[in-house]
Every structure is written in structure tokens, then in C-alpha cells.
Scaffold this motif. Structure first.
Motif, mmCIF file in Angstrom:
data_model
loop_
_atom_site.group_PDB
_atom_site.id
_atom_site.type_symbol
_atom_site.label_atom_id
_atom_site.label_comp_id
_atom_site.label_asym_id
_atom_site.label_seq_id
_atom_site.Cartn_x
_atom_site.Cartn_y
_atom_site.Cartn_z
ATOM 1 N N MET A 1 -14.599 -35.113 35.970
ATOM 2 C CA MET A 1 -13.574 -34.206 35.441
ATOM 3 C C MET A 1 -12.507 -33.974 36.503
ATOM 4 N N SER A 2 -11.225 -34.158 36.171
ATOM 5 C CA SER A 2 -10.157 -34.000 37.147
ATOM 6 C C SER A 2 -9.958 -32.528 37.487
ATOM 7 N N ARG A 3 -9.627 -32.286 38.754
ATOM 8 C CA ARG A 3 -9.351 -30.922 39.199
ATOM 9 C C ARG A 3 -8.046 -30.452 38.565
ATOM 10 N N PRO A 4 -8.033 -29.253 37.975
ATOM 11 C CA PRO A 4 -6.802 -28.818 37.307
ATOM 12 C C PRO A 4 -5.670 -28.603 38.300
ATOM 13 N N ILE A 5 -4.490 -29.092 37.948
ATOM 14 C CA ILE A 5 -3.263 -28.761 38.679
ATOM 15 C C ILE A 5 -2.558 -27.688 37.865
ATOM 16 N N ARG A 6 -2.429 -26.518 38.434
ATOM 17 C CA ARG A 6 -1.872 -25.370 37.733
ATOM 18 C C ARG A 6 -0.474 -25.078 38.243
ATOM 19 N N ILE A 7 0.385 -24.684 37.339
ATOM 20 C CA ILE A 7 1.788 -24.410 37.650
ATOM 21 C C ILE A 7 2.137 -22.997 37.219
ATOM 22 N N HIS A 8 2.674 -22.197 38.124
ATOM 23 C CA HIS A 8 3.213 -20.909 37.680
ATOM 24 C C HIS A 8 4.316 -20.451 38.600
ATOM 25 N N ALA A 9 5.062 -19.444 38.134
ATOM 26 C CA ALA A 9 6.210 -18.936 38.880
ATOM 27 C C ALA A 9 6.084 -17.455 39.191
ATOM 28 N N PRO A 141 9.019 -37.150 27.953
ATOM 29 C CA PRO A 141 7.761 -36.608 28.462
ATOM 30 C C PRO A 141 7.174 -35.557 27.531
ATOM 31 N N PRO A 142 5.868 -35.378 27.553
ATOM 32 C CA PRO A 142 5.248 -34.286 26.797
ATOM 33 C C PRO A 142 5.482 -32.960 27.489
ATOM 34 N N VAL A 143 5.273 -31.872 26.749
ATOM 35 C CA VAL A 143 5.189 -30.557 27.375
ATOM 36 C C VAL A 143 3.774 -30.413 27.934
ATOM 37 N N ARG A 144 3.689 -29.987 29.186
ATOM 38 C CA ARG A 144 2.395 -29.922 29.872
ATOM 39 C C ARG A 144 1.858 -28.499 29.909
ATOM 40 N N ASN A 145 0.538 -28.415 29.943
ATOM 41 C CA ASN A 145 -0.135 -27.124 29.976
ATOM 42 C C ASN A 145 -0.122 -26.600 31.411
ATOM 43 N N PRO A 146 0.431 -25.403 31.664
ATOM 44 C CA PRO A 146 0.492 -24.910 33.038
ATOM 45 C C PRO A 146 -0.877 -24.627 33.651
ATOM 46 N N TRP A 147 -1.919 -24.483 32.805
ATOM 47 C CA TRP A 147 -3.267 -24.301 33.332
ATOM 48 C C TRP A 147 -3.856 -25.611 33.861
ATOM 49 N N HIS A 148 -3.408 -26.717 33.295
ATOM 50 C CA HIS A 148 -3.921 -28.049 33.688
ATOM 51 C C HIS A 148 -2.899 -29.046 33.174
ATOM 52 N N THR A 149 -2.090 -29.578 34.069
ATOM 53 C CA THR A 149 -0.929 -30.348 33.637
ATOM 54 C C THR A 149 -1.285 -31.694 33.010
ATOM 55 N N ASP A 150 -2.554 -32.073 33.013
ATOM 56 C CA ASP A 150 -2.976 -33.278 32.291
ATOM 57 C C ASP A 150 -3.432 -32.966 30.870
ATOM 58 N N ARG A 151 -3.379 -31.685 30.477
ATOM 59 C CA ARG A 151 -3.886 -31.257 29.170
ATOM 60 C C ARG A 151 -2.749 -30.838 28.247
ATOM 61 N N ARG A 432 -14.836 -25.244 30.980
ATOM 62 C CA ARG A 432 -15.132 -25.943 32.229
ATOM 63 C C ARG A 432 -13.971 -26.818 32.678
ATOM 64 N N GLU A 433 -13.176 -27.272 31.719
ATOM 65 C CA GLU A 433 -12.032 -28.129 32.021
ATOM 66 C C GLU A 433 -10.880 -27.380 32.680
ATOM 67 N N GLY A 434 -11.000 -26.057 32.799
ATOM 68 C CA GLY A 434 -9.961 -25.285 33.468
ATOM 69 C C GLY A 434 -8.862 -24.786 32.565
#
Length: 478
Positions: A1-9, A141-151, A432-434
């Protein structure tokens, strides 16, 4: 399972971690200036959007500002979903089939939204005509999930959800024709209420439908923001055939009967993590004194096939009448695979099933309403499984495979669009996927107030997931 990359401001600027109600109060008191808040929102959007791709149109230099300083949400920044007309901004419905010119006037629903005092900074992205359950595209590009940018961040209000969850905006406009407020709310850890049919003025798109399945609303990070927005919108227009919601400010201490629904109308299997989140919510409701008991699916087994027939009709209408409905430059060959596949399926035989499907969908309202003779609420998942990786619902993939995946994912929310009942997604779990997990509450047509009261009570009992409190090591900024 990939580690989530999270984005926030989230940060220490004027927006801080305030919700819309908090910001409006600070602006009214003079502690914050509306311009200061607006500038902070623009800076935050610019910070996160290179990673999220959530903005369809920027109007940072020419925003629509409130002319009513007394409006409840005066000065609070937002974006409008790119299927709703705002004067001076194009409305492109997420499609490559044409390029829209700026709208010459506000749409019917936009007028109500603007009456609340919100400042509109632009438009948020949606999948083509809002037909998909993930904000992914034929090109771009798709819109990415800020909790996990691969989701996936869900759809069709995916752009709005990404920006609110990432802290760029306190709330954003959304609408829902099959789950499009509640699905992205579930995917992004937000509060998403689809109001009862008739609760607001119908937009131009909804008024052309054989069955109006579209409801308008907002995505928020707090229950009080959702409640405050609905109360403010009622000051502009209220349907006299529905009991007013008013300003709901907290839970009601009354005992309710809650139907527990874990069986899907599409025969999709609810995954373990989603089931656990629903059952945990059931226990919290019982702790509040409510009675929770299992119920069967409250619509006939013909419902999924009938909804897909209607879905195909809408796709065929969009493609067939695009030059008249949208723009003379409309090129149907540039529609994405989902829209073309639905339209083709409809033309290949779905049209002959349409009269019967429409009759049965109309009758589904009566059967669904019967479930509320015994229960005030129904508790269920929003979706049958955790939000998937990007690409799982790619509109360019094989059509039959995409349709199968959509039916295994979107297995609950369309019921409320057809029946007109209100539905609410609350962020009641973390996978579990973040990524967050949404839990769904629905009520009888017109009883939006009860949903808000119960949401306030659940908010008191639990802590919503929030990117602003995520561990620093898991958060990247572009």
C-alpha cells in the motif's frame, strides 16, 4: 500500500482553521477585513491547486462580491461548480465538446447562493456533465484527493471537495444528481447534505429533466456551516410547500427510530471498513438513546436497471442536443467514453425501456416514503467501498468494465435523487488506505432539519478527520 501524500494549505493567515460561520462573525466584528480573507483564500488556492487540479476557472481579479454586508455569510470566499451559471464566468460542464463563453447572467440557483453573502472566486471542476463518480477526464489531469493524491476525490463535485478538504476554502458550492454532493464528501472527509427536492429554486439543467434528480447545496467541514448556509438561503427563497428548516444550532434531544441498511440495491458487497464505520455510527446513535434496527432495501429490485436507463437518456440528450443546449461549436465526437457509452447503450435499446423505467422510478417514491412510517431516519453507507485509486473509474476505460465498477461503488445514493428525499454524508471513519469513510443518513422528504440535528449530536460525540491536524511528515505542499 502506497504511503499517502497529503496536501493542505492550513496555516496562520486570515483563514486559519476557521469555518464559514467563524469567518463571517470575524468580518462582521471588524476583526478581519473581507478583502483580507479573500486574499488569503486566493493564496491558498494557488498553493494547493497545482497538485489538486480542482479549479476550472479563476476569477480572482474579478470576483463576485456580496452587495449585502448584512447577509449572514458576507465576505466568505467560495467557488461555484462549473455546471452553474455565474455572470461573467464560463460554464463548461467538465467537457471537451465545446468551449463556453462567459455567462451573461446569473443562473436561478446562483442568485440564491449569492444572496447569502458569499464571494465567488471562480469555478470548480467536475467530470463531464457530472455523469461519473470520480472527477477524471477524457483529456487533462484528474482532480486529486488531498488526503491521498493517488486516490479519487469522488464526483461530481470533486473540485469543490478537494479545495474545502485542503483548507483553501471553508465551503464550496456542490450539486447532486446521483450522489454528487455526498460521494465527494465521503471521499474527502466533509459534511455533504443533499436537500429535499423543492428545497431551493431549480437550476436551468434540472428544469429540463423528465424526472428532476438534482439538488443544490454546499460541502463544508462543520455541521454549523451547512446549517447556516441553508438558513441563509431560505432568507432569499423558501418553498411554501415544505416546512422551513430555519437555523439549526444544535442537536434535538428526542428519541428516534433508525433503520439500518447494509444491503445494496445493486447487490454490491459493502467492504469491511465501510461496514465497520456504519456499525460504529449505529452504536453512537444507540448511546444517544435512539433505537436502531435492520431494514430491507426500500425500493424495488428493478431500480438499478431503471436508473441506468434514465442515466443513458440524460447522456443521449446531452450529446444529441449539445449544439442547442450549450454552444453551436459543440462536437459530440469529443465527448468522453462514459457519456458516449451511456448514449450508445440507450440508443441500442434503452429507449424502448424508458417509458416503463420512468413509471417505475416515479412509483419508487411511494415505496421509499413507506419506510418512514416506522422510522425517522435510515442509516447506511454512502458508498459500497473505500474511494478507489485514480484510474479505477477512468472514463476512457472499457465501458462495460466501467459500468460494472460504478454499480459496485455507487450502490446507495441514487435512491434519494429519484425519491427526492434528503440525504447526508458524515465523515465517520478513516480507512487503512489513508482516506476518510462517509456514513449516510436519510430522512423523509422535507425533514432536512432532523438530519442536521442528528449530525450536530454525532459531531459532539466524535472528531471529524481534518487535514489541518495530519502529522507534518505526511503532508506535502506543492
Amino acid at each position: 500500500m502506497s504511503r499517502p501524500i497529503r496536501i493542505h494549505a492550513f496555516g496562520d493567515d486570515a483563514l486559519a482553521e476557521h469555518d464559514a460561520v467563524g469567518l463571517a462573525a470575524l468580518i462582521r466584528s471588524g476583526e478581519l477585513g473581507a478583502g483580507e480573507v479573500e486574499s488569503a483564500a486566493v493564496a491558498r488556492i494557488r498553493q494547493v491547486d497545482p497538485a489538486l487540479d480542482a479549479v476550472a476557472h479563476e476569477a480572482y481579479g474579478t470576483p463576485r462580491r456580496s452587495r449585502k454586508p448584512e447577509a449572514p455569510l458576507h465576505g466568505v470566499p467560495t467557488l461555484v461548480k462549473d455546471n452553474t451559471d455565474v455572470a461573467g464566468m464560463p460554464t463548461n460542464h467538465g467537457t471537451d465538446a465545446y468551449r463556453a463563453r462567459p455567462a451573461t447572467q446569473d443562473g436561478r440557483y446562483a442568485r440564491q447562493l449569492l444572496s447569502t453573502g458569499l464571494t465567488v472566486l471562480g469555478k470548480s471542476r467536475l467530470p463531464e456533465f457530472g455523469l461519473n463518480a470520480s472527477t477524471e477526464f477524457r483529456s487533462g489531469p484528474p482532480v486529486r484527493n488531498p488526503w491521498h493524491t493517488d486516490r479519487s476525490v469522488g464526483a461530481s463535485s470533486g473540485g469543490a471537495a478537494a479545495l474545502v478538504a485542503a483548507g483553501a476554502l471553508p465551503l464550496a458550492h456542490a450539486n447532486d444528481g446521483g450522489g454528487s454532493i455526498r460521494i465527494p464528501a465521503a471521499a474527502a472527509g466533509l459534511i455533504g447534505l443533499k436537500p429535499s427536492r423543492g428545497r431551493h429554486p431549480d437550476g436551468e439543467q434540472a428544469r429540463t429533466m423528465p424526472i428532476n434528480i438534482i439538488s443544490e447545496g454546499v460541502l463544508t467541514r462543520s455541521v454549523r456551516d451547512t446549517a447556516a448556509y441553508l438558513a441563509a438561503a431560505e432568507e432569499h427563497w423558501r418553498n411554501p410547500r415544505l416546512a422551513p428548516i430555519g437555523l439549526v444550532q444544535g442537536p434535538a434531544r428526542r428519541r428516534l427510530r433508525v433503520g439500518l441498511l447494509l444491503e445494496t440495491v445493486t447487490d454490491a458487497v459493502v467492504d469491511e471498513q465501510t461496514r465497520d464505520a456504519v456499525l460504529r455510527t449505529a452504536r453512537l446513535l444507540e448511546e444517544q438513546g435512539h433505537v436502531v434496527e435492520p431494514i430491507p432495501v426500500p425500493v424495488p429490485r428493478s431500480f438499478p436497471a431503471d436508473f441506468i436507463t434514465y442515466w443513458g437518456l440524460l447522456a443521449a440528450m446531452a450529446g444529441g442536443f449539445g449544439r442547442f443546449a450549450f454552444d453551436r461549436s459543440f462536437d459530440a465526437s469529443r465527448l468522453d467514453g462514459l457519456t458516449q457509452g451511456l448514449a450508445r447503450q440507450f440508443k441500442d435499446g434503452g429507449w424502448s425501456r424508458t417509458p416503463g423505467a420512468l413509471r417505475r422510478l416515479h412509483r419508487a417514491r411511494t415505496r421509499y416514503a413507506a419506510a418512514f412510517r416506522r422510522h425517522e431516519l435510515i442509516l447506511s453507507p454512502v458508498l459500497a467501498h473505500v474511494t478507489p485509486p485514480l484510474g479505477h473509474l477512468d472514463p476512457s476505460g472499457p465501458f462495460d468494465e466501467l459500468m460494472d465498477r460504478l454499480q459496485r461503488y455507487v450502490a446507495f445514493t441514487p435512491l434519494h435523487n429519484v425519491t427526492g428525499a434528503p440525504g447526508l454524508s458524515l465523515p465517520m471513519g478513516m480507512a487503512r488506505e489513508g482516506v476518510p469513510i462517509g456514513v449516510h443518513l436519510s430522512a423523509a422528504h422535507g425533514d432536512d432539519r432532523t438530519l442536521l440535528e442528528v449530525a450536530f449530536a454525532l459531531e459532539e460525540q466524535t472528531t471529524w478527520p481534518a487535514l489541518g491536524t495530519a502529522p507534518a511528515a505526511e503532508v506535502n505542499s506543492p
